[in-house]
Design a protein around this motif. Structure first.
Motif, PDB file in Angstrom:
ATOM      1  N   GLN A   1       5.196   0.068  15.577  1.00 13.22           N
ATOM      2  CA  GLN A   1       6.595   0.412  15.324  1.00 13.22           C
ATOM      3  C   GLN A   1       7.234  -0.576  14.351  1.00 13.22           C
ATOM      4  N   SER A   2       7.018  -1.859  14.564  1.00 15.80           N
ATOM      5  CA  SER A   2       7.577  -2.872  13.664  1.00 15.80           C
ATOM      6  C   SER A   2       7.034  -2.700  12.247  1.00 15.80           C
ATOM      7  N   PHE A   3       5.727  -2.509  12.126  1.00 14.43           N
ATOM      8  CA  PHE A   3       5.096  -2.337  10.818  1.00 14.43           C
ATOM      9  C   PHE A   3       5.730  -1.165  10.069  1.00 14.43           C
ATOM     10  N   CYS A   4       5.870  -0.040  10.748  1.00 15.41           N
ATOM     11  CA  CYS A   4       6.402   1.172  10.110  1.00 15.41           C
ATOM     12  C   CYS A   4       7.845   0.995   9.667  1.00 15.41           C
ATOM     13  N   GLN A   5       8.644   0.343  10.487  1.00 15.87           N
ATOM     14  CA  GLN A   5      10.047   0.143  10.145  1.00 15.87           C
ATOM     15  C   GLN A   5      10.203  -0.884   9.028  1.00 15.87           C
ATOM     16  N   LEU A   6       9.484  -2.000   9.131  1.00 16.34           N
ATOM     17  CA  LEU A   6       9.639  -3.072   8.149  1.00 16.34           C
ATOM     18  C   LEU A   6       9.048  -2.715   6.791  1.00 16.34           C
ATOM     19  N   ASN A   7       7.890  -2.068   6.772  1.00 15.80           N
ATOM     20  CA  ASN A   7       7.197  -1.811   5.512  1.00 15.80           C
ATOM     21  C   ASN A   7       7.541  -0.478   4.864  1.00 15.80           C
ATOM     22  N   TYR A   8       7.924   0.515   5.671  1.00 14.07           N
ATOM     23  CA  TYR A   8       8.156   1.848   5.126  1.00 14.07           C
ATOM     24  C   TYR A   8       9.498   2.450   5.533  1.00 14.07           C
ATOM     25  N   GLY A   9      10.304   1.732   6.289  1.00 14.28           N
ATOM     26  CA  GLY A   9      11.606   2.235   6.692  1.00 14.28           C
ATOM     27  C   GLY A   9      11.544   3.505   7.526  1.00 14.28           C
ATOM     28  N   VAL A  10      10.470   3.666   8.278  1.00 18.16           N
ATOM     29  CA  VAL A  10      10.268   4.887   9.055  1.00 18.16           C
ATOM     30  C   VAL A  10      11.339   5.042  10.127  1.00 18.16           C
ATOM     31  N   THR A  11      11.997   6.199  10.107  1.00 22.97           N
ATOM     32  CA  THR A  11      12.991   6.515  11.134  1.00 22.97           C
ATOM     33  C   THR A  11      12.606   7.767  11.919  1.00 22.97           C
TER      34      THR A  11
ATOM     35  N   VAL B   1       1.524  14.434  12.507  1.00 19.65           N
ATOM     36  CA  VAL B   1       0.594  13.688  11.661  1.00 19.65           C
ATOM     37  C   VAL B   1       0.017  12.505  12.437  1.00 19.65           C
ATOM     38  N   ASN B   2      -1.306  12.325  12.315  1.00 23.46           N
ATOM     39  CA  ASN B   2      -1.919  11.118  12.891  1.00 23.46           C
ATOM     40  C   ASN B   2      -1.889  10.029  11.820  1.00 23.46           C
ATOM     41  N   THR B   3      -1.526   8.832  12.233  1.00 26.70           N
ATOM     42  CA  THR B   3      -1.255   7.759  11.273  1.00 26.70           C
ATOM     43  C   THR B   3      -2.068   6.504  11.588  1.00 26.70           C
ATOM     44  N   ALA B   4      -2.044   5.560  10.648  1.00 27.08           N
ATOM     45  CA  ALA B   4      -2.676   4.252  10.835  1.00 27.08           C
ATOM     46  C   ALA B   4      -2.053   3.267   9.849  1.00 27.08           C
ATOM     47  N   SER B   5      -1.968   2.026  10.254  1.00 34.63           N
ATOM     48  CA  SER B   5      -1.305   0.993   9.452  1.00 34.63           C
ATOM     49  C   SER B   5      -2.199   0.328   8.418  1.00 34.63           C
ATOM     50  N   LYS B   6      -3.510   0.438   8.583  1.00 40.43           N
ATOM     51  CA  LYS B   6      -4.429  -0.288   7.704  1.00 40.43           C
ATOM     52  C   LYS B   6      -5.397   0.658   6.991  1.00 40.43           C
ATOM     53  N   CYS B   7      -4.878   1.773   6.527  1.00 35.87           N
ATOM     54  CA  CYS B   7      -5.687   2.822   5.915  1.00 35.87           C
ATOM     55  C   CYS B   7      -5.298   2.965   4.443  1.00 35.87           C
ATOM     56  N   GLY B   8      -6.215   3.435   3.632  1.00 34.03           N
ATOM     57  CA  GLY B   8      -5.896   3.713   2.238  1.00 34.03           C
ATOM     58  C   GLY B   8      -4.804   4.764   2.083  1.00 34.03           C
ATOM     59  N   PHE B   9      -4.613   5.586   3.107  1.00 35.09           N
ATOM     60  CA  PHE B   9      -3.586   6.621   3.070  1.00 35.09           C
ATOM     61  C   PHE B   9      -2.252   6.164   3.674  1.00 35.09           C
ATOM     62  N   THR B  10      -2.185   4.923   4.165  1.00 34.71           N
ATOM     63  CA  THR B  10      -0.964   4.415   4.805  1.00 34.71           C
ATOM     64  C   THR B  10       0.274   4.553   3.918  1.00 34.71           C
ATOM     65  N   PRO B  11       0.180   4.407   2.589  1.00 38.76           N
ATOM     66  CA  PRO B  11       1.380   4.602   1.756  1.00 38.76           C
ATOM     67  C   PRO B  11       2.004   5.998   1.888  1.00 38.76           C
ATOM     68  N   GLN B  12       1.301   6.954   2.513  1.00 34.73           N
ATOM     69  CA  GLN B  12       1.907   8.273   2.738  1.00 34.73           C
ATOM     70  C   GLN B  12       3.143   8.176   3.633  1.00 34.73           C
ATOM     71  N   TYR B  13       3.282   7.083   4.388  1.00 36.86           N
ATOM     72  CA  TYR B  13       4.503   6.886   5.171  1.00 36.86           C
ATOM     73  C   TYR B  13       5.747   7.004   4.280  1.00 36.86           C
ATOM     74  N   THR B  14       5.671   6.490   3.050  1.00 37.32           N
ATOM     75  CA  THR B  14       6.813   6.522   2.133  1.00 37.32           C
ATOM     76  C   THR B  14       7.270   7.958   1.897  1.00 37.32           C
ATOM     77  N   ASP B  15       6.336   8.841   1.541  1.00 36.11           N
ATOM     78  CA  ASP B  15       6.711  10.217   1.233  1.00 36.11           C
ATOM     79  C   ASP B  15       7.019  11.027   2.486  1.00 36.11           C
ATOM     80  N   LEU B  16       6.394  10.701   3.605  1.00 33.69           N
ATOM     81  CA  LEU B  16       6.777  11.356   4.859  1.00 33.69           C
ATOM     82  C   LEU B  16       8.232  11.027   5.186  1.00 33.69           C
TER      83      LEU B  16
END
Length: 181
Positions: free
Chosen positions: A78-88, A29-44
């Motif tokens: 990396q920091s944004f993803c971990q802090l805001n969405y708990g991405v592992t 998946v291609n991702t971005a931190s400042k997109c309307g779809f960024t909350p998809q990180y949660t479900d991913l």
């Protein structure tokens, strides 16, 4: 050609071969931190936690090609993803995913899994299609990635099974994932 032939750069700047994911079901998946779809990180992340032990890997590729919605350095991403969405799940270095500068992996993904349009029955599909039609009509041409959070599902042998557009919710992929696990 299989997805295993490609080399990648991790978000920490290390070189890695896709071969390391042989035998796994993948979501690229291609991702971005400042997109309307960024909350998809949660479900991913939910999908990753639910299916990781059964062999699912999610590979995130930040890209700044769509409205400059990923402006920071790799360490910021990396920091944004971990802090805001708990991405592992694994993240890779910022990557071009469309046009001539697209990483060869994404050229292969889009050549193998063509763009079949957005689901314009959904509000987000209707909105993104209208936005691109009006502001960036050339983005709708061909099979390239159209926007952030385009998802490619790949089986355990490295074959691309299905493409999910930005407007497709990650949890809507569950049935397709389960068939491959």
């Amino acid at each position: 050609m299989s997805v295993y032939t490609y080399d990648l750069e991790t978000i920490r700047g290390e070189q890695q071969s896709m071969e390391q994911y042989k035998g796994k079901v993948l979501i690229v998946v291609n991702t971005a931190s400042k997109c309307g779809f960024t909350p998809q990180y949660t479900d991913l992340q939910k999908l990753y936690e639910q299916y990781k032990e059964q062999g699912l890997e999610i590979l995130g590729f930040p890209s700044n090609q769509f409205g400059e919605q990923e402006p920071g350095a790799n360490s910021d991403v990396q920091s944004f993803c971990q802090l805001n969405y708990g991405v592992t799940f694994p993240l890779f270095a910022k990557t071009d995913v469309r046009d001539d500068s697209a990483h060869p992996l994404f050229k292969h993904l889009t050549e193998t899994a063509p763009f079949n349009g957005f689901n314009t029955d959904s509000p987000s599909g209707k909105m993104l299609n209208a936005f691109l039609s009006e502001k960036l009509p050339h983005y709708l041409e061909g099979n390239s990635v159209k926007w952030n959070f385009t998802k490619f599902l790949i089986d355990r042998e490295g074959n691309i099974v299905k493409r999910f557009e930005s407007t497709d919710e990650p949890l809507d992929m569950k049935a397709d994932i389960e068939l491959l696990l």
